[in-house]
Design an enzyme around this catalytic site. Structure first.
Site, short mmCIF file in Angstrom:
data_model
loop_
_atom_site.label_atom_id
_atom_site.label_comp_id
_atom_site.label_asym_id
_atom_site.label_seq_id
_atom_site.Cartn_x
_atom_site.Cartn_y
_atom_site.Cartn_z
N GLU A 5 0.81 -1.22 0.00
CA GLU A 5 0.00 0.00 0.00
C GLU A 5 0.84 1.26 0.00
O GLU A 5 1.80 1.41 0.78
CB GLU A 5 -0.93 0.01 1.22
CG GLU A 5 -1.92 1.16 1.21
CD GLU A 5 -3.03 1.01 2.25
OE1 GLU A 5 -4.02 1.75 2.16
OE2 GLU A 5 -2.90 0.15 3.14
N LYS A 7 -8.69 -1.20 0.66
CA LYS A 7 -9.77 -1.71 1.52
C LYS A 7 -10.49 -2.78 0.72
O LYS A 7 -11.06 -2.52 -0.34
CB LYS A 7 -10.75 -0.60 1.92
CG LYS A 7 -10.40 0.06 3.23
CD LYS A 7 -10.67 -0.86 4.40
CE LYS A 7 -9.92 -0.41 5.65
NZ LYS A 7 -8.57 -0.98 5.72
#
Length: 423
Positions: free
Chosen positions: A222, A238
């Site tokens: 990420e 997510k």
């Protein structure tokens, strides 16, 4: 500066270089593994070391520190608890780690990998010879005891139910609830363990960090924030699904993630939060979402990744961006401040560098910082080893499924350690 052709270097040069670099009290290595998570780029492959660097450990002092002329990148980290300097928050839970809140250092020597060449910058005398003379130890099995849960499983399941009640009462829309698994009196070879982690879970924002006796071994997919010229980009993750055991099963898992209403709702809430954060430092009307709900496969999981970008206002630096957007919304929930207050209430330990960020600022002002997830934190002086994982809780969350998602996210790190989590 010394420039070398990569073709002229031994195949294990990177392993030798990191083994050599890890002897320094300040060492940072950034690895992209040849991956591209989504529309933005990855970490550059970069290795920086210093014995007694020019450094800062203060957010208020960071702008002046980064403004000083520099021929080499500034390398550093920002722990989750920097939130307490940005907002009226506090942290009182147990910590076995005790990192400084943040730390940036100016390398004395920096190795930068390019397409076909390697450059050695800064203090170059004897560096190549020292790296080539470094022996890489034969890999040996790690002897790490089973990791114990700081928060018992039953307590985690109850915390999820309590968060669902908070959501019903309008406290938050979503909350990222994390838990720590740990071991004590561990004797770990940080470099060898990092390479095992990099093999079991190759990631585009991987990194190795040494800060005196503190180590971070990171396999993060990420990106928190990246600046290229006047454009800043953030890529919240997510949504998680396991990889399939066959190509057909794998594609089924990907499509299930892509079309899962709960996962899409989680992702969209954080995208809106990140859009709001970046708008605080962006030119009016320039915040946009070039990619929404992208599905990207990693070694163990599929992830739902979106991309938010903006044009930066003039005279806005990294410290301003941290004050506007840190911590990453994917690691807090929404609204962010209330979510962080509830995180402090429900979690049993402080996050340290987990949920924080590791990155670098290049001499021209561009920078890249990840979100520290899928990582190990280790203190060589005390033998404390920490693995933290979490999941996003919404009202639709099923506690047992959220617990299993945490274990899925821990899988690659556990394989690298060749250990397990005890009940």
């Amino acid at each position: 500066m010394l420039t070398l052709a990569l073709a002229d270097l031994p195949a294990d040069f990177r392993a030798r270089a990191l083994q050599w670099a890890a002897q320094f009290a300040h060492c940072a290595y950034y690895e992209h593994n040849g991956l591209q998570a989504s529309a933005a780029s990855t970490f550059s492959r970069l290795l920086a070391v210093a014995a007694t660097p020019t450094a800062t450990s203060s957010l208020p002092d960071l702008p002046a520190y980064l403004a000083s002329p520099a021929a080499l990148p500034h390398c550093g980290f920002v722990t989750y608890d920097v939130k307490n300097e940005i907002e009226a928050l506090s942290s009182h839970n147990f910590s076995g780690l005790d990192w400084p809140l943040l730390h940036f250092f100016q390398p004395e020597t920096c190795l930068r990998w390019h397409t076909d060449t390697l450059t050695i910058e800064g203090q170059t005398a004897g560096v190549l010879a020292a790296i080539l003379a470094t022996e890489v130890a034969s890999p040996s099995p790690a002897t790490v005891p089973p990791l114990r849960a700081r928060m018992p499983r039953a307590a985690y399941l109850q915390a999820v139910e309590n968060v669902r009640e908070d959501i019903l009462n309008g406290e938050v829309y979503e909350l990222n609830l994390c838990q720590e698994f740990y071991a004590e009196a561990v004797k770990l070879d940080p470099v060898a363990t990092f390479w095992r982690l990099n093999e079991t879970s190759p990631a585009p924002y991987a990194g190795f960090l040494r800060h005196h006796d503190h180590y971070l071994l990171c396999a993060s997919p990420e990106s928190f924030i990246r600046k290229e010229q006047h454009t800043i980009t953030s890529q919240p993750i997510k949504g998680t699904r396991r990889r399939g055991t066959t190509p057909a099963d794998d594609e089924q898992q990907r499509l299930a993630l892509l079309h899962d209403e709960k996962e899409r709702a989680e992702n969209l809430m954080i995208v809106d939060l990140v859009r709001n954060d970046l708008a605080r430092v962006a030119r009016t009307g320039t915040v946009r979402v070039p990619e929404l709900f992208g599905t990207y496969g990693f070694q163990h999981v599929w992830q739902l990744i979106s991309t938010v970008s903006a044009e930066l206002r003039p005279n806005v630096g990294l410290a301003n961006i941290l004050r506007a957007a840190f911590p990453m919304g994917s690691m807090t929930g929404a609204p962010k401040i209330r979510a962080m207050q509830l995180i402090e209430h429900y979690e049993a330990s402080r996050r340290g560098l987990y949920s924080g960020s590791l990155g670098y600022v290049l001499p021209g002002g561009d920078f890249a910082f990840n979100v520290v997830i899928r990582s190990l934190q280790y203190r060589a002086d005390t033998g404390y080893l920490s693995l933290q994982v979490g999941s996003a809780i919404t009202y639709d969350s099923v506690p047992e499924q959220e617990y299993q998602e945490c274990l899925l996210k821990a899988q690659g790190v556990l394989e690298a350690l060749r250990t397990v989590i005890t009940a």
